[in-house]
Each structure stands twice: as C-alpha cells, then as structure tokens.
Motif scaffolding. Structure first.
Motif, mmCIF file in Angstrom:
data_model
loop_
_atom_site.group_PDB
_atom_site.id
_atom_site.type_symbol
_atom_site.label_atom_id
_atom_site.label_comp_id
_atom_site.label_asym_id
_atom_site.label_seq_id
_atom_site.Cartn_x
_atom_site.Cartn_y
_atom_site.Cartn_z
ATOM 1 N N ASP A 168 0.812 -1.219 0.000
ATOM 2 C CA ASP A 168 0.000 0.000 0.000
ATOM 3 C C ASP A 168 0.844 1.267 0.000
ATOM 4 N N ASP B 171 -7.878 -0.700 -12.677
ATOM 5 C CA ASP B 171 -8.030 0.744 -12.863
ATOM 6 C C ASP B 171 -9.474 1.187 -13.059
ATOM 7 N N GLN C 218 -11.308 1.398 -9.851
ATOM 8 C CA GLN C 218 -10.787 2.505 -9.040
ATOM 9 C C GLN C 218 -11.390 3.823 -9.516
ATOM 10 N N GLY D 265 -11.727 6.051 -6.239
ATOM 11 C CA GLY D 265 -10.544 5.685 -5.474
ATOM 12 C C GLY D 265 -10.799 4.829 -4.256
ATOM 13 N N ARG D 266 -12.059 4.547 -3.956
ATOM 14 C CA ARG D 266 -12.362 3.728 -2.771
ATOM 15 C C ARG D 266 -11.827 2.306 -2.938
ATOM 16 N N HIS D 267 -11.993 1.732 -4.134
ATOM 17 C CA HIS D 267 -11.397 0.440 -4.457
ATOM 18 C C HIS D 267 -10.109 0.732 -5.209
ATOM 19 N N LYS D 268 -8.983 0.305 -4.675
ATOM 20 C CA LYS D 268 -7.682 0.644 -5.239
ATOM 21 C C LYS D 268 -7.216 -0.398 -6.251
ATOM 22 N N SER D 269 -6.806 0.088 -7.408
ATOM 23 C CA SER D 269 -6.162 -0.767 -8.390
ATOM 24 C C SER D 269 -4.806 -1.178 -7.823
#
Length: 152
Positions: free
Chosen positions: A72, A93, A96, A101-105
């Motif tokens: 991270d 991507d 994301q 941006g809550r779910h990160k690639s």
C-alpha cells in the motif's frame, strides 16, 4: 463483484442497471500464461510491474506461485500466498475510477521460478470499449468531486 460494489460502504450505489453492468462487464478474455522454469530467475522477469485497465481479474494460480503485489505504501512487494483451489480477485483501474478511489487498483508482477514451470489462468473482465469511465453519480453525491477525469 457487482453485488460487492453495491454493498460497499461509502459508495452509495444501490443499483447496477443494465447500462452500468455493460459498461463494467463489456468483454471477458481468458489468458493461459505459461512461465517455463528459469535457471537464473534473478536475471529475468515473468511479467513486469503494471496494473490493468480491466474492471477486475479472476486469477487461478498453480501450486508454484510467483504473483507479487505492491505494498500500500508503495515500498516493496508482497508475495501472494497460495491457498489451494482458490481464486484471487484483482481490482483494476476501471473499478478505481468509478469508485472514486475507494477500491484501489493494484500494481503487480510475476516473478520467474528457478526450479519449476508456472501456469496462471486469468479471466479479465473489461469495461466496454466505447464506455466512458467515470464515477457513478451516486458516488459523487453531496457535491463530492471526482478524483479522475472521464476516460474513454
């Protein structure tokens, strides 16, 4: 994955209609990646570090492994532990972007193995090619601003 997106805290997405589903689930592609044993794995790369524009990927590793994801904080790599007969779901991507941006690639790589051949089976779930990727309106509720420009 669509059900998970609907139930994610903070996204405020209550329904995934057909248009949204098609945007996220436009095409599916299966890859069978074979990595032959390498006598000097420190001098080669199976797959260099990168992320994918896909919505998500379902991955089945063999019993050898080799998949690494970036930490991270961006400093270093984590070897993805093998769990027999399990799938790995990678967020990419597109998810994301639509989740603001809550779910990160993730950035990942595959490291060559010095003692055995490796096989990875991947199902890539891609957004529709003509779809514009941007956060769902519910994600931007209450005047929230998008983190990314719309992407075609």
């Amino acid at each position: 994955m669509l059900e998970y997106t609907k139930s994610s805290e903070g996204l405020n997405v209550k329904r995934i209609d057909e248009i949204r589903a098609l945007m996220l689930l436009g095409s599916r592609r299966v890859n069978l990646n074979y990595y032959p044993m390498c006598p000097n794995p420190e001098h080669t790369v199976g797959v260099g570090r990168h992320s994918d524009i896909s919505t998500f990927t379902i991955l089945l590793q063999d019993d050898i492994g080799g998949l690494h994801v970036r930490k991270d904080n961006g400093n270093g790599w984590i070897h993805v532990s093998l769990i027999s007969r399990s799938f790995i779901i990678n967020i990419w991507d597109a998810l994301q972007i639509i989740s603001k941006g809550r779910h990160k690639s993730i950035e990942y790589c595959v490291i060559a193995n010095g003692s055995q051949n490796m096989i990875l089976v991947l199902l890539f779930v891609n957004p529709k090619p003509e779809g514009i990727l941007c956060p769902f309106p519910e994600v931007l509720a209450n005047g929230k601003k998008p983190l990314y420009k719309p992407v075609l």
